[in-house]
Design an enzyme around this catalytic site. Sequence first.
Site, mmCIF file in Angstrom:
data_model
loop_
_atom_site.group_PDB
_atom_site.id
_atom_site.type_symbol
_atom_site.label_atom_id
_atom_site.label_comp_id
_atom_site.label_asym_id
_atom_site.label_seq_id
_atom_site.Cartn_x
_atom_site.Cartn_y
_atom_site.Cartn_z
ATOM 1 N N GLY A 1 16.555 -20.931 -2.469
ATOM 2 C CA GLY A 1 17.263 -19.650 -2.322
ATOM 3 C C GLY A 1 18.688 -19.740 -2.834
ATOM 4 C CE LYS B 1 10.881 -21.990 -2.452
ATOM 5 N NZ LYS B 1 11.007 -21.499 -1.083
ATOM 6 N N GLY C 1 15.802 -15.052 1.689
ATOM 7 C CA GLY C 1 16.543 -13.837 2.083
ATOM 8 C C GLY C 1 17.139 -13.176 0.859
ATOM 9 C CE LYS D 1 9.156 -18.192 -4.302
ATOM 10 N NZ LYS D 1 9.798 -17.909 -3.074
HETATM 11 N N1 HSE Z 1 9.246 -17.241 1.243
HETATM 12 C C1 HSE Z 1 10.218 -18.140 0.722
HETATM 13 C C2 HSE Z 1 10.762 -18.983 1.866
HETATM 14 C C3 HSE Z 1 11.307 -17.358 0.057
HETATM 15 O O1 HSE Z 1 10.525 -18.619 3.024
HETATM 16 O O2 HSE Z 1 11.372 -20.016 1.624
HETATM 17 C C4 HSE Z 1 12.310 -18.169 -0.700
HETATM 18 O O3 HSE Z 1 11.742 -18.884 -1.751
#
Ligand code: HSE
Length: 409
Positions: free
Chosen positions: A129, A200, A298, A100
């Site tokens: 994710g 994001k 994950g 990202k």
């Molecule tokens: N570290 C990020 C989260 C991983 O906890 O959302 C997924 O993008």
Amino acid sequence: MIYTAIMGHGTVGSGVAEILINKRKMISKQIQNDIEVKYILDLRDFNNLPYSDKFTKDFGMIINDPDISIVVEVMGGVTFAYDYVKQCLTAGKSVVTSNKELVAEKGAELIKIAKEKNVNFLFEASVGGGIPILRPLVQCLAANSINEITGILNGTTNFILNKMIVDNMDFDSALNLAKEKGFAERNPAADIEGHDACRKICILASLSFGRHVYPEQVKTEGITQVTLDDVDYADKFNCVIKLIGQAKRLKDGKITATVRPTVVSRECMLSNVDGVFNAITVNGDATGDVMFYGKGAGKMPTASAVVADVMDCAKHIDARKYLFWEDGYDGYVTDNTEDDIKLYVYAKSNDFDALINSFNSIFGADTVNIKNSYNNELVFITGFGKENDLINKINSLNADEVKIMHTLF
Ligand code: HSE
């Protein structure tokens, strides 16, 4: 035969390798072509894996191999990832990434190269994710003008806040647990300080509104200042605290974009999104609200989105998928202080009577509030008002310490 290379064998990369290798038959059947992972690039040694023979430390093997048509970038960071991805696209190889940071900072440029070279640059796994969100946004919701996107975009912080709310766990213990479970970034400051969610919302806003939104244009605040006391007070207002990312289109064509801890009413659907789950509400002019929900972090959920993109590339090896936004510009992202909002206010004063008197005269005694004279704390949620007006009033309180959070009702 389609040959792929995976750059990075960390949490997500190892999941991608496992799916592509173990499910090769099923995947090949679906894409109607055999697919093989030829190289895995990583500087570390992995001698005990059934696919150890695929490892290389040399990017040259990938970029110079004409057999490789799809490259997966799951290294993270921008420095090497940007250089390698740019080289791959320029060499006419499609790229799939979950990175990202890379997409939020360099997306417009990389998409442009992909377009010129007639190859794909896909990044479904970079947001939410395992949740399908980017593809539905540009395909299924294509007939809409998107007005607004609001969501819980970071699994780690949602997991931490949930542990604080439900188990009364302190912040550091909850963060350690998120690290153990493989949710957190290599540097978890990116999670807890809001940068990951910021990246994001940049990607979502860029895709939805058509122009690149850069991370530095987004007002970003993480959850490091949220205490168990805030969590308790929010609960007394029948609310929970969530890290919310939001982007809105304004009438003049500009947009607003923010990431901040927000006091969310339990009547709001986002309040029920717990643990590592993410949820994103997209408001389109034709559909109204559409909500996307699933595991936001994950190994396997994220790898699932990466492999789906690889399969999409394989199915469209000669026909580019349309995924595009233009460059952004200074001033494109602006503050929106015109909406009517309510703010959550925590105030503390050694002179508690003076605090209460100022509160009564500025806000009126009938505002929903909690007075805790034992700790000299007053907590309240304002009535609706314009942000600047509310902040001016809050600044006039006779308080030594003030904390303000936005709300979602
Ligand atoms: N570290 C990020 C989260 C991983 O906890 O959302 C997924 O993008």
